[in-house]
Motif scaffolding. Structure first.
Motif, PDB file in Angstrom:
ATOM      1  N   SER A 150     -31.861  15.000 -16.117  1.00 23.53           N
ATOM      2  CA  SER A 150     -31.388  14.089 -14.831  1.00 23.53           C
ATOM      3  C   SER A 150     -30.422  14.603 -14.081  1.00 23.53           C
ATOM      4  CB  SER A 150     -31.136  12.779 -15.381  1.00 23.53           C
ATOM      5  OG  SER A 150     -32.197  12.329 -16.303  1.00 23.53           O
ATOM      6  N   GLN A 151     -29.901  15.942 -14.506  1.00 30.26           N
ATOM      7  CA  GLN A 151     -28.721  16.255 -13.898  1.00 30.26           C
ATOM      8  C   GLN A 151     -28.838  16.685 -12.298  1.00 30.26           C
ATOM      9  OE1 GLN A 151     -26.581  19.822 -14.485  1.00 30.26           O
ATOM     10  NE2 GLN A 151     -28.370  20.789 -15.721  1.00 30.26           N
ATOM     11  N   HIS A 152     -30.165  16.964 -11.847  1.00 29.22           N
ATOM     12  CA  HIS A 152     -30.205  17.432 -10.565  1.00 29.22           C
ATOM     13  C   HIS A 152     -30.794  15.849  -9.958  1.00 29.22           C
ATOM     14  CE1 HIS A 152     -30.165  21.222 -11.502  1.00 29.22           C
ATOM     15  NE2 HIS A 152     -31.288  21.384 -12.431  1.00 29.22           N
ATOM     16  N   SER A 153     -30.978  14.752 -10.370  1.00 24.44           N
ATOM     17  CA  SER A 153     -31.312  13.642  -9.682  1.00 24.44           C
ATOM     18  C   SER A 153     -30.248  12.478  -9.835  1.00 24.44           C
ATOM     19  CB  SER A 153     -32.546  13.254 -10.065  1.00 24.44           C
ATOM     20  OG  SER A 153     -32.430  12.799 -11.662  1.00 24.44           O
ATOM     21  N   ILE A 154     -29.380  12.812 -10.896  1.00 22.53           N
ATOM     22  CA  ILE A 154     -28.207  11.693 -11.199  1.00 22.53           C
ATOM     23  C   ILE A 154     -27.196  12.599 -11.021  1.00 22.53           C
ATOM     24  CG2 ILE A 154     -27.265  10.005 -12.474  1.00 22.53           C
ATOM     25  CD1 ILE A 154     -29.989   9.299 -13.535  1.00 22.53           C
ATOM     26  N   PRO A 155     -25.985  12.403 -10.042  1.00 19.32           N
ATOM     27  CA  PRO A 155     -24.759  13.252 -10.208  1.00 19.32           C
ATOM     28  C   PRO A 155     -24.106  12.754 -11.536  1.00 19.32           C
ATOM     29  CG  PRO A 155     -25.079  12.110  -8.103  1.00 19.32           C
ATOM     30  CD  PRO A 155     -26.067  11.636  -9.084  1.00 19.32           C
ATOM     31  N   ARG A 156     -23.254  13.687 -12.073  1.00 18.71           N
ATOM     32  CA  ARG A 156     -22.456  13.331 -13.308  1.00 18.71           C
ATOM     33  C   ARG A 156     -21.617  11.958 -13.263  1.00 18.71           C
ATOM     34  NH1 ARG A 156     -18.537  17.880 -15.554  1.00 18.71           N
ATOM     35  NH2 ARG A 156     -17.050  16.629 -14.211  1.00 18.71           N
ATOM     36  N   GLU A 157     -20.854  11.890 -12.081  1.00 15.24           N
ATOM     37  CA  GLU A 157     -20.134  10.676 -12.099  1.00 15.24           C
ATOM     38  C   GLU A 157     -20.925   9.499 -12.112  1.00 15.24           C
ATOM     39  OE1 GLU A 157     -16.064   9.400 -10.797  1.00 15.24           O
ATOM     40  OE2 GLU A 157     -17.000  11.469 -11.564  1.00 15.24           O
ATOM     41  N   GLU A 158     -21.974   9.536 -11.513  1.00 10.58           N
ATOM     42  CA  GLU A 158     -22.985   8.276 -11.579  1.00 10.58           C
ATOM     43  C   GLU A 158     -23.404   7.876 -12.968  1.00 10.58           C
ATOM     44  OE1 GLU A 158     -26.978   6.549  -9.499  1.00 10.58           O
ATOM     45  OE2 GLU A 158     -26.244   8.355  -8.719  1.00 10.58           O
ATOM     46  N   ALA A 159     -23.782   9.044 -13.545  1.00  8.94           N
ATOM     47  CA  ALA A 159     -24.231   8.955 -14.948  1.00  8.94           C
ATOM     48  C   ALA A 159     -23.243   8.320 -15.981  1.00  8.94           C
ATOM     49  CB  ALA A 159     -24.719  10.248 -15.661  1.00  8.94           C
TER      50      ALA A 159
ATOM     51  N   VAL B 176     -15.932   8.036 -22.080  1.00 10.93           N
ATOM     52  CA  VAL B 176     -17.388   8.601 -21.616  1.00 10.93           C
ATOM     53  C   VAL B 176     -17.250   9.796 -21.130  1.00 10.93           C
ATOM     54  CG1 VAL B 176     -19.560   7.925 -20.619  1.00 10.93           C
ATOM     55  CG2 VAL B 176     -18.329   6.220 -21.932  1.00 10.93           C
ATOM     56  N   GLY B 177     -16.606   9.856 -19.751  1.00 12.23           N
ATOM     57  CA  GLY B 177     -16.551  10.894 -19.060  1.00 12.23           C
ATOM     58  C   GLY B 177     -15.927  12.381 -19.665  1.00 12.23           C
ATOM     59  N   ALA B 178     -15.219  12.007 -20.654  1.00  8.39           N
ATOM     60  CA  ALA B 178     -14.587  13.364 -21.537  1.00  8.39           C
ATOM     61  C   ALA B 178     -15.636  13.863 -22.094  1.00  8.39           C
ATOM     62  CB  ALA B 178     -13.597  13.054 -22.497  1.00  8.39           C
ATOM     63  N   LEU B 179     -16.738  12.954 -22.844  1.00 10.68           N
ATOM     64  CA  LEU B 179     -17.903  13.714 -23.508  1.00 10.68           C
ATOM     65  C   LEU B 179     -18.706  14.310 -22.540  1.00 10.68           C
ATOM     66  CD1 LEU B 179     -17.767  10.861 -26.122  1.00 10.68           C
ATOM     67  CD2 LEU B 179     -18.196  13.106 -26.595  1.00 10.68           C
ATOM     68  N   TYR B 180     -19.000  13.566 -21.455  1.00 14.81           N
ATOM     69  CA  TYR B 180     -19.860  14.153 -20.321  1.00 14.81           C
ATOM     70  C   TYR B 180     -19.532  15.523 -19.744  1.00 14.81           C
ATOM     71  CZ  TYR B 180     -23.638  10.633 -20.017  1.00 14.81           C
ATOM     72  OH  TYR B 180     -24.539   9.840 -19.838  1.00 14.81           O
ATOM     73  N   GLU B 181     -18.144  15.676 -19.790  1.00 12.20           N
ATOM     74  CA  GLU B 181     -17.655  16.817 -19.187  1.00 12.20           C
ATOM     75  C   GLU B 181     -17.595  18.003 -20.124  1.00 12.20           C
ATOM     76  OE1 GLU B 181     -13.503  16.342 -18.232  1.00 12.20           O
ATOM     77  OE2 GLU B 181     -14.060  14.898 -16.584  1.00 12.20           O
ATOM     78  N   PHE B 182     -17.354  17.528 -21.548  1.00 11.75           N
ATOM     79  CA  PHE B 182     -17.650  18.708 -22.463  1.00 11.75           C
ATOM     80  C   PHE B 182     -19.169  19.080 -22.709  1.00 11.75           C
ATOM     81  CE2 PHE B 182     -18.596  19.594 -27.052  1.00 11.75           C
ATOM     82  CZ  PHE B 182     -17.540  20.523 -27.293  1.00 11.75           C
TER      83      PHE B 182
ATOM     84  N   VAL C 129     -25.145  11.493 -26.773  1.00 11.36           N
ATOM     85  CA  VAL C 129     -26.626  11.542 -26.795  1.00 11.36           C
ATOM     86  C   VAL C 129     -27.194  11.172 -25.438  1.00 11.36           C
ATOM     87  CG1 VAL C 129     -28.907  10.297 -27.194  1.00 11.36           C
ATOM     88  CG2 VAL C 129     -27.158  10.661 -28.913  1.00 11.36           C
ATOM     89  N   THR C 130     -26.591  10.520 -24.462  1.00 10.65           N
ATOM     90  CA  THR C 130     -27.105  10.351 -23.020  1.00 10.65           C
ATOM     91  C   THR C 130     -26.685  11.328 -22.358  1.00 10.65           C
ATOM     92  OG1 THR C 130     -25.212   8.893 -22.730  1.00 10.65           O
ATOM     93  CG2 THR C 130     -27.127   7.844 -23.190  1.00 10.65           C
ATOM     94  N   ALA C 131     -25.351  11.884 -22.637  1.00 12.85           N
ATOM     95  CA  ALA C 131     -25.176  13.046 -21.896  1.00 12.85           C
ATOM     96  C   ALA C 131     -25.861  14.237 -22.026  1.00 12.85           C
ATOM     97  CB  ALA C 131     -23.567  13.609 -22.328  1.00 12.85           C
ATOM     98  N   ARG C 132     -26.339  14.451 -23.322  1.00  5.58           N
ATOM     99  CA  ARG C 132     -27.267  15.783 -23.690  1.00  5.58           C
ATOM    100  C   ARG C 132     -28.619  15.507 -22.978  1.00  5.58           C
ATOM    101  NH1 ARG C 132     -26.923  15.170 -29.697  1.00  5.58           N
ATOM    102  NH2 ARG C 132     -28.817  16.697 -29.530  1.00  5.58           N
ATOM    103  N   ASP C 133     -29.140  14.152 -22.759  1.00  8.31           N
ATOM    104  CA  ASP C 133     -30.258  13.881 -22.094  1.00  8.31           C
ATOM    105  C   ASP C 133     -30.184  14.339 -20.506  1.00  8.31           C
ATOM    106  OD1 ASP C 133     -33.190  12.665 -22.468  1.00  8.31           O
ATOM    107  OD2 ASP C 133     -32.311  11.452 -20.862  1.00  8.31           O
ATOM    108  N   TRP C 134     -29.077  13.610 -20.027  1.00 10.26           N
ATOM    109  CA  TRP C 134     -28.777  13.783 -18.908  1.00 10.26           C
ATOM    110  C   TRP C 134     -28.821  15.138 -18.385  1.00 10.26           C
ATOM    111  CZ3 TRP C 134     -24.380  16.283 -16.922  1.00 10.26           C
ATOM    112  CH2 TRP C 134     -24.298  16.330 -15.705  1.00 10.26           C
ATOM    113  N   LEU C 135     -28.094  16.066 -19.070  1.00 13.08           N
ATOM    114  CA  LEU C 135     -28.081  17.450 -18.646  1.00 13.08           C
ATOM    115  C   LEU C 135     -29.530  18.183 -18.918  1.00 13.08           C
ATOM    116  CD1 LEU C 135     -25.973  19.960 -18.359  1.00 13.08           C
ATOM    117  CD2 LEU C 135     -25.925  20.114 -20.857  1.00 13.08           C
ATOM    118  N   ASP C 136     -30.051  17.910 -19.620  1.00  9.84           N
ATOM    119  CA  ASP C 136     -31.550  18.392 -19.895  1.00  9.84           C
ATOM    120  C   ASP C 136     -32.586  17.964 -18.867  1.00  9.84           C
ATOM    121  OD1 ASP C 136     -30.685  20.154 -21.853  1.00  9.84           O
ATOM    122  OD2 ASP C 136     -31.199  18.644 -23.401  1.00  9.84           O
TER     123      ASP C 136
END
Length: 212
Positions: free
Chosen positions: A183-192, A103-109, A174-181
């Motif tokens: 939630s990234q300012h309210s949820i740190p990537r590590e937490e996501a 999951v982390g690898a896809l979020y990092e990408f 899908v969740t990584a793209r939604d997070w980036l667009d």
């Protein structure tokens, strides 16, 4: 008209002409910026050449057209994505940590500064067979990497393991793209990543390890 425009020879750079591989890499960086900013259809070879600081003949020396440039970028970043996922799966024998690493690898990408993920996941050229093949090939390789681990560790046959792997990869991108667009300012990537890997693990944990 300059010699470069007339004959298509590369413009000299400070310290001499760039080696072919270095020039190709430079052109891909410029093309990626233009494609990500404008989309494929609105991108122009003139814009890419200008961004790279070369003449159009030099650009055409390396890539015969816009589609070839785009496919080269898809191949490059598709291979990078697959490498990230495979490395994540192979980084630990612990299944729970494997899920988190994948999951982390896809979020990092997706969170990469160059926004390469938009070429892979949000291409406006998916109707082009060569593009579709490149994108589906990269995603399929990611799914296969996860499925291999699930098949070995959960005792499932390949088809069932692959279906679970499709779910994990799909959930992550899908969740990584939604997070980036959104939630990234309210949820740190590590937490996501923790949230999504916990969700995925709660499901995959229902399939017990079949061997030590």
């Amino acid at each position: 008209m300059t010699e470069t425009a007339q004959h298509g020879t590369e413009q000299p750079t400070r310290g001499g002409r760039l080696p072919r591989d270095a020039r190709r890499a430079q052109l891909l960086v410029a093309a990626q910026h233009v494609f990500v900013t404008n989309g494929y259809h609105a991108a122009a070879m003139d814009d890419i050449a200008e961004r790279a600081g070369v003449s159009k003949p030099v650009l055409y020396q390396h890539f015969p057209g816009k589609l070839e440039l785009y496919l080269a970028l898809l191949e490059k970043h598709g291979a990078e994505l697959v490498h990230r996922v495979r490395h994540a799966i192979e980084s630990t024998p612990d299944n729970k940590q494997r899920v988190r690493a994948a999951v982390g690898a896809l979020y990092e990408f997706v969170d990469g500064e160059d926004q390469a993920f938009r070429l892979v996941f949000e291409s406006d050229l998916r109707g082009e067979p060569a593009v579709e093949q490149a994108v589906e090939g990269a995603l399929s390789a990611c799914v296969d990497a996860v499925a291999e681990a699930v098949t070995a560790d959960a005792g499932l046959d390949h088809d069932r393991a692959r279906l679970l792997a499709v779910g994990l990869v799909g959930l992550s991108q899908v969740t990584a793209r939604d997070w980036l667009d959104n939630s990234q300012h309210s949820i740190p990537r590590e937490e996501a990543v923790n949230l999504m890997s916990t969700l995925a693990w709660k499901g995959l944990a229902g399939f017990p390890l079949q061997h030590g």
